[in-house]
Design an enzyme around this catalytic site. Structure first.
Site, PDB file in Angstrom:
ATOM      1  CG  ASN A  80      -1.723  -0.952   1.103  1.00  0.00           C
ATOM      2  OD1 ASN A  80      -1.825  -2.057   1.954  1.00  0.00           O
ATOM      3  ND2 ASN A  80      -2.726  -1.371  -0.064  1.00  0.00           N
ATOM      4  CG  LEU A  87       1.289   5.770   3.244  1.00  0.00           C
ATOM      5  CD1 LEU A  87       1.651   7.011   3.937  1.00  0.00           C
ATOM      6  CD2 LEU A  87       0.897   4.663   4.218  1.00  0.00           C
ATOM      7  CB  CYS A  88      -3.011   3.087  -1.451  1.00  0.00           C
ATOM      8  SG  CYS A  88      -4.529   2.799  -2.109  1.00  0.00           S
ATOM      9  CG  LEU A  89      -4.409   4.441   5.563  1.00  0.00           C
ATOM     10  CD1 LEU A  89      -4.968   2.799   5.873  1.00  0.00           C
ATOM     11  CD2 LEU A  89      -3.568   5.088   6.546  1.00  0.00           C
TER      12      LEU A  89
END
Length: 151
Positions: A80, A87-89
């Site tokens: 992620n 970030l991919c959050l």
């Protein structure tokens, strides 16, 4: 200039000083409360254990109604995390809530380290290794842990 975002960030900073979550730290850079340096320690009993991962957080005047931009400065091999360190959050995007503070953001990122979302990967290689070749994934993560000590 005192804005609601700056006041809120000072409250967040005070909380980080008086009640810091385990394994994370953060503080504003000198003379700019809108940019923070942060450190996440890799959680025990995970491939990230003992890593010291540096991040930078950028806040806009709309904070806390708008999430900060958060980026790893340290190299990170994770499903992620993009190659750029971003970030991919979900809580930094569509699931953001103004109730989240700096401590909540950092502890969420720390939790993500050992519990990645492989259904929506930012790093396809890391995601595929995590799912299909855990031994190689762990090896690559341990390499980034060792590099984190040099940052």
């Amino acid at each position: 200039m005192s804005t609601s975002a700056r006041r809120r960030l000072m409250r967040d900073f005070k909380r980080m000083q008086t009640d810091p979550p385990a394994g994370v730290s953060a503080s504003p850079v000198a003379d700019n409360v809108m940019t923070w340096n942060a450190v996440i320690i890799g959680p025990a009993d995970t491939p990230f254990e003992d890593g010291t991962f540096r991040l930078v957080m950028h806040f806009e005047e709309q904070y806390p109604n708008k999430p900060p931009g958060v980026k790893f400065i340290s190299q990170m091999f994770h499903p992620n995390v993009y190659g750029t360190g971003e970030l991919c959050l979900d809580i930094l995007q569509n699931r953001w809530s103004p109730t989240y503070d700096v401590a909540a953001i950092l502890t969420s990122i720390q939790s993500l380290l050992n519990d990645p979302n492989t259904s929506s990967p930012a790093n396809v290689e890391a995601s595929n290794l995590y799912k299909d070749n855990r031994k190689e994934y762990i090896k690559r993560v341990r390499e980034t842990v060792e590099k984190s000590w040099e940052d």
